[in-house]
Design a protein around this motif. Structure first.
Motif, PDB file in Angstrom:
ATOM      1  N   PHE A   1      -9.785   0.738   9.599  1.00 17.73           N
ATOM      2  CA  PHE A   1      -9.037   0.398   8.494  1.00 17.73           C
ATOM      3  C   PHE A   1      -7.895   1.353   8.472  1.00 17.73           C
ATOM      4  O   PHE A   1      -6.842   1.122   8.057  1.00 17.73           O
ATOM      5  CB  PHE A   1      -9.915   0.515   7.439  1.00 17.73           C
TER       6      PHE A   1
ATOM      7  N   SER B   1      -5.342   0.524  10.904  1.00 14.82           N
ATOM      8  CA  SER B   1      -4.611  -0.876  10.594  1.00 14.82           C
ATOM      9  C   SER B   1      -3.705  -0.392   9.326  1.00 14.82           C
ATOM     10  O   SER B   1      -2.543  -1.040   9.536  1.00 14.82           O
ATOM     11  CB  SER B   1      -5.513  -1.656   9.969  1.00 14.82           C
ATOM     12  N   GLY B   2      -4.105   0.153   8.482  1.00 14.75           N
ATOM     13  CA  GLY B   2      -3.020   0.534   7.364  1.00 14.75           C
ATOM     14  C   GLY B   2      -1.887   1.146   7.920  1.00 14.75           C
ATOM     15  O   GLY B   2      -0.660   1.048   7.540  1.00 14.75           O
TER      16      GLY B   2
ATOM     17  N   PHE C   1      -0.640   0.862  10.761  1.00 18.49           N
ATOM     18  CA  PHE C   1       0.122   0.069  11.527  1.00 18.49           C
ATOM     19  C   PHE C   1       0.975  -0.663  10.288  1.00 18.49           C
ATOM     20  O   PHE C   1       2.346  -0.956  10.666  1.00 18.49           O
ATOM     21  CB  PHE C   1      -0.803  -0.687  12.276  1.00 18.49           C
ATOM     22  N   VAL C   2       0.487  -1.277   9.328  1.00 19.05           N
ATOM     23  CA  VAL C   2       1.077  -2.096   8.480  1.00 19.05           C
ATOM     24  C   VAL C   2       2.349  -1.352   7.846  1.00 19.05           C
ATOM     25  O   VAL C   2       3.180  -1.803   7.510  1.00 19.05           O
ATOM     26  CB  VAL C   2       0.047  -2.765   7.460  1.00 19.05           C
TER      27      VAL C   2
ATOM     28  N   THR D   1      10.779  -2.157   9.493  1.00 16.06           N
ATOM     29  CA  THR D   1      11.690  -3.358   9.048  1.00 16.06           C
ATOM     30  C   THR D   1      12.886  -2.799   8.026  1.00 16.06           C
ATOM     31  O   THR D   1      13.970  -3.148   8.245  1.00 16.06           O
ATOM     32  CB  THR D   1      10.799  -4.183   8.023  1.00 16.06           C
ATOM     33  N   PHE D   2      12.347  -1.782   7.369  1.00 13.76           N
ATOM     34  CA  PHE D   2      13.200  -1.620   6.157  1.00 13.76           C
ATOM     35  C   PHE D   2      14.498  -0.699   6.746  1.00 13.76           C
ATOM     36  O   PHE D   2      15.716  -0.704   6.232  1.00 13.76           O
ATOM     37  CB  PHE D   2      12.394  -0.764   5.205  1.00 13.76           C
TER      38      PHE D   2
ATOM     39  N   LEU E   1       5.067  -0.777  10.147  1.00 11.45           N
ATOM     40  CA  LEU E   1       5.829  -2.073  10.362  1.00 11.45           C
ATOM     41  C   LEU E   1       6.864  -2.378   9.151  1.00 11.45           C
ATOM     42  O   LEU E   1       7.920  -2.583   9.433  1.00 11.45           O
ATOM     43  CB  LEU E   1       5.008  -3.251  10.321  1.00 11.45           C
ATOM     44  N   THR E   2       6.321  -1.898   7.831  1.00  7.65           N
ATOM     45  CA  THR E   2       7.014  -2.184   6.759  1.00  7.65           C
ATOM     46  C   THR E   2       8.262  -1.331   6.957  1.00  7.65           C
ATOM     47  O   THR E   2       9.534  -1.560   6.403  1.00  7.65           O
ATOM     48  CB  THR E   2       6.194  -1.868   5.446  1.00  7.65           C
TER      49      THR E   2
ATOM     50  N   ILE F   1      16.101  -4.037   9.662  1.00  6.49           N
ATOM     51  CA  ILE F   1      16.953  -5.110   9.314  1.00  6.49           C
ATOM     52  C   ILE F   1      17.086  -5.321   7.707  1.00  6.49           C
ATOM     53  O   ILE F   1      17.580  -6.440   7.359  1.00  6.49           O
ATOM     54  CB  ILE F   1      16.187  -6.516   9.886  1.00  6.49           C
ATOM     55  N   ILE F   2      17.153  -4.348   7.172  1.00  9.29           N
ATOM     56  CA  ILE F   2      17.635  -4.294   5.333  1.00  9.29           C
ATOM     57  C   ILE F   2      18.782  -3.946   5.280  1.00  9.29           C
ATOM     58  O   ILE F   2      19.819  -4.507   4.781  1.00  9.29           O
ATOM     59  CB  ILE F   2      16.506  -3.892   4.551  1.00  9.29           C
ATOM     60  N   TRP F   3      18.962  -2.573   5.726  1.00  6.12           N
ATOM     61  CA  TRP F   3      20.289  -1.971   5.492  1.00  6.12           C
ATOM     62  C   TRP F   3      21.168  -2.092   6.673  1.00  6.12           C
ATOM     63  O   TRP F   3      21.355  -1.046   7.523  1.00  6.12           O
ATOM     64  CB  TRP F   3      20.164  -0.391   5.137  1.00  6.12           C
ATOM     65  N   TRP F   4      21.775  -3.281   6.770  1.00  5.69           N
ATOM     66  CA  TRP F   4      22.760  -3.319   8.034  1.00  5.69           C
ATOM     67  C   TRP F   4      24.090  -3.015   7.672  1.00  5.69           C
ATOM     68  O   TRP F   4      24.641  -2.931   6.650  1.00  5.69           O
ATOM     69  CB  TRP F   4      22.609  -4.765   8.610  1.00  5.69           C
TER      70      TRP F   4
ATOM     71  N   ALA G   1     -15.887   2.038  11.477  1.00  4.37           N
ATOM     72  CA  ALA G   1     -14.884   1.299  10.292  1.00  4.37           C
ATOM     73  C   ALA G   1     -13.869   2.039   9.813  1.00  4.37           C
ATOM     74  O   ALA G   1     -12.737   1.580   9.560  1.00  4.37           O
ATOM     75  CB  ALA G   1     -15.982   0.627   9.226  1.00  4.37           C
TER      76      ALA G   1
END
Lengths: 110, 625
Positions: free
Chosen positions: A89, A92-93, A95-96, A103-104, A99-100, A107-110, A85
């Motif tokens: 977890f 998974s954490g 991984f999240v 992304t930042f 991903l964040t 696709i945020i500071w283009w 377990a």
């Protein structure tokens, strides 16, 4: 809890077997410890040798990730039974969070 | 303390004190139900005001500014303060019983979670009386919310921050409970579906709420302490808020819908008298939905200008979610198929949920196609879609769950006759209100407008929609009458009142003893109680001899910790206006919170034991067998 001891805490389990498990465990720890020192030397060497930063940064980060895995799985005993377990977890954490960050960066500071 | 103290009758003040200090999951469930129900009514009144304003063109029932406050508070209240706490009520009431546990893993934290949620919600709603509610929409996009004047958005930020802490604690608590406290024999693949969905939803809470917390902190510093995370003029980026909000916000909708799926997955087998069809594929689908739920948030932002590659990736990921959801839909249909069906009120809700939710799901896939979404975006089509999934999924599940679990929580049975009237009114009203909104959206009516002009073909649709809302309100009023009636009559119905209860929660006496299980039950398969019934037994086989039971003491600290943060939030908010009392209030609030935490840390509270002898005495009194 099964994960508190490095192998079985049950006195009925064969003494020889437990000795052998402990010896195996010890060998893995020495090996990973050696590898970790070696990785650290490599990291310093890479910086010292003056490679391009496009090589050095990913290389050092990669070594760091491997060291974290060694730390978790061998020195903090996550490779043992009873850690399913927490592993689920943690990954998974991670991984999240990955991903964040991805992304930042993309696709945020283009 | 012994069992005797618990069976004594209390006065009114004693009851209030008991609920203020309780750490019992069954009582916390009732607190969640009452508080969530209250916020549901407040959100419902706001919804009615929206529909009255939009019933006819050029209406001036509310002003444009007030309308913005109402839609913001309607969305925020319904999601954070009504739907989620009501689901938490059922999770608290049912999940520990379903896995054969005597309480959740951390009873103190459970109480703290409730009080944080309650004070957060109270703080948010006090904005109505203290100079205006938040008015930047429930998504509170940064440029708009930074420009919003007054303290409305500050109430939003601080209130959600406090209640968010509570939700996060609740989620972690459920995770630990399910991992560590299952009864002997209750393997993961024997857990009832409601426990499974609670587990996955709690995992989503664990990973989704930190981004919201971070986003809210940034917003708080931007608005109250002069930072510039989202302020473009100061080198910030307003899109960051959108990402943080939706990295949280998309998993949030699965946090809502998965437990709803769980409730229906309990109702279908019970009233079809059949084992849930495809149990393992249901578990798989639940986990897969939870997993995919984290990779689709940018479909809320297709028109932000992410670029074609990002849009395409998120579009495909979004459509993929239809697959596990479809698995679930077919499994439910197959569960009913060939069953010996009784159409009780919960079953009516469950059966009508399937087509309603599928309609919402289909429009969801339509919007997942990024090019098409450019047409749907910010129109009433979106409003229709998310009300179809949230009302058609979550709210129907909440009403079904109220009827289904009422005997478990209160020992009484809600009237089936009034329940059917509620169902008819609510279900008709729901489709009347929201179905027509698809077409209003396609005809070009934008969302969040406070009025519309005559002669654009929008009058009839909006009027029909408002009439439907009145039906829903009537349904809710009849439901309240039903609740009051039932509780005043107080006819105790005893154990397993639906006669076909399958899972462990129906195996314990009614009203449930405060220690739940005298002896932990031995679970021999899925639908543990049903297995015993099929072998002609009336009770679970115990897995342990009768022994002392360790119980936690009641605690007042959770209330005080939450109250301290509530007070501190006022100080944090008003220091912006240079009010001289603001900083002292902030400090006093924080002192109350940390003082209570310190007291809790220093005081050794080991709880108490119920002794074996008292349990043996209880043997004849428990339940109505």
């Amino acid at each position: 809890m099964a994960n508190l001891q490095s192998n079985s805490g049950d006195p009925k389990v064969n003494y020889e077997y437990r000795r052998k498990k402990s010896a195996d465990e010890m060998r893995m720890q020495v090996i990973t410890f050696t590898l970790m020192i070696f990785f650290t030397v490599l990291a310093f060497a890479a910086v010292g040798a003056g490679f391009s930063k496009w090589f050095i940064i990913p290389f050092v980060l990669l070594l760091a990730c491997v060291q974290v895995a060694f730390q978790l799985y061998y020195f903090m005993h996550m490779s043992h039974k009873g850690h399913e377990a927490p592993q689920l977890f943690m990954w998974s954490g991670i991984f999240v969070a990955f991903l964040t960050i991805l992304t930042f960066l993309t696709i945020i500071w283009w | 303390m012994s069992t005797i103290a618990h069976t004594q009758k209390r006065g009114f003040a004693g009851t209030v004190w008991e609920y203020l200090t309780t750490v019992d999951h069954k009582k916390i469930a009732i607190l969640y139900l009452i508080a969530g129900g209250l916020f549901f009514l407040i959100g419902g009144i706001e919804a009615m005001m929206i529909r009255i304003q939009l019933a006819v063109p050029n209406n001036d029932f509310v002003s444009a500014g007030l309308f913005n406050e109402i839609i913001t508070m309607h969305g925020t209240t319904m999601i954070f303060l009504a739907a989620m706490p009501l689901l938490f009520a059922f999770m608290n009431a049912v999940m520990p019983l379903q896995i054969g546990a005597r309480d959740v893993a951390f009873p103190f934290i459970n109480a703290l979670g409730f009080w944080l949620f309650f004070f957060g919600g109270l703080f948010l709603n006090l904005s109505w009386f203290l100079g205006g509610a938040p008015d930047a929409g429930w998504t509170s996009y940064a440029s708009l919310s930074l420009a919003s004047e007054g303290h409305g958005v500050d109430f939003y930020v601080l209130g959600l921050q406090i209640s968010g802490f509570g939700t996060l604690m609740g989620g972690i608590n459920f995770l630990v409970t399910i991992i560590n406290m299952r009864a002997p024999g209750m393997t993961y693949m024997r857990m009832p579906l409601f426990t499974w969905t609670t587990f996955v939803a709690s995992a989503l809470i664990l990973f989704a709420f930190p981004p919201l917390t971070v986003g809210l902190f940034m917003m708080m510093f931007d608005r109250m302490f002069g930072s510039g995370f989202f302020d473009v003029a100061a080198g910030g980026n307003t899109i960051i808020w959108e990402h943080f909000f939706w990295i949280f916000g998309h998993p949030e909708v699965y946090i809502l819908i998965l437990p709803a799926f769980g409730i229906f997955s309990e109702i279908f087998p019970t009233f079809a008298r059949k084992r849930l069809f495809g149990y393992s594929s249901m578990v798989f689908a639940t986990v897969l939905i939870g997993f995919l739920g984290f990779m689709v948030w940018a479909h809320h932002m297709f028109t932000t200008g992410l670029g074609p590659i990002a849009n395409a990736i998120f579009a495909v990921a979004t459509m993929a979610i239809a697959v596990p959801t479809g698995i679930k839909i077919f499994n439910w249909i197959m569960t009913i198929w060939g069953g010996k069906i009784t159409f009780t009120v919960p079953m009516l809700y469950a059966v009508s949920f399937i087509p309603s939710f599928v309609m919402g799901g289909v429009t969801g896939v339509m919007q997942a196609a990024a090019p098409a979404d450019y047409q749907f975006h910010d129109s009433y089509f979106i409003v229709a879609h998310f009300h179809y999934v949230i009302v058609g999924g979550v709210v129907l599940a909440l009403l079904a769950g109220c009827h289904f679990y009422w005997p478990l929580m209160f020992g009484t049975m809600l009237s089936e006759r009034l329940g059917k009237i509620t169902f008819a009114l609510f279900f008709t009203g729901f489709h009347l209100t929201f179905f027509i909104q698809h077409f209003l959206g396609l005809m070009g009516m934008p969302r969040r407008v406070w009025t519309f002009l005559p002669g654009q073909g929008l009058e009839t649709g909006n009027l029909i929609s408002s009439i439907g809302a009145a039906f829903m309100a009537a349904g809710v009023i009849i439901f309240l009458i039903n609740v009051v009636n039932t509780q005043v009559k107080n006819v105790q119905v005893g154990r397993d009142p639906w006669k076909d209860g399958r899972t462990l929660e129906w195996a314990i006496p009614s009203p449930a003893p405060f220690y739940n299980f005298k002896q932990l039950p031995l679970v021999r398969g899925l639908d543990a109680f049903w297995i015993e019934k099929m072998e002609g037994k009336t009770e679970m086989t115990p897995a342990e001899p009768i022994g002392d039971i360790h119980m936690p003491n009641n605690a007042f600290a959770p209330f005080l910790i939450s109250l301290g943060l509530f007070i501190a939030a006022f100080g944090a908010m008003y220091q912006v206006d240079d009010k001289p009392w603001a900083i002292p209030v902030l400090i006093i609030g924080m002192a109350i919170t940390f003082g209570s935490m310190l007291y809790r840390s220093i005081k050794d509270d080991h709880g108490y034991h119920i002794h074996k002898e008292d349990l043996l005495d209880d043997a004849d009194k428990g339940g109505t067998r």
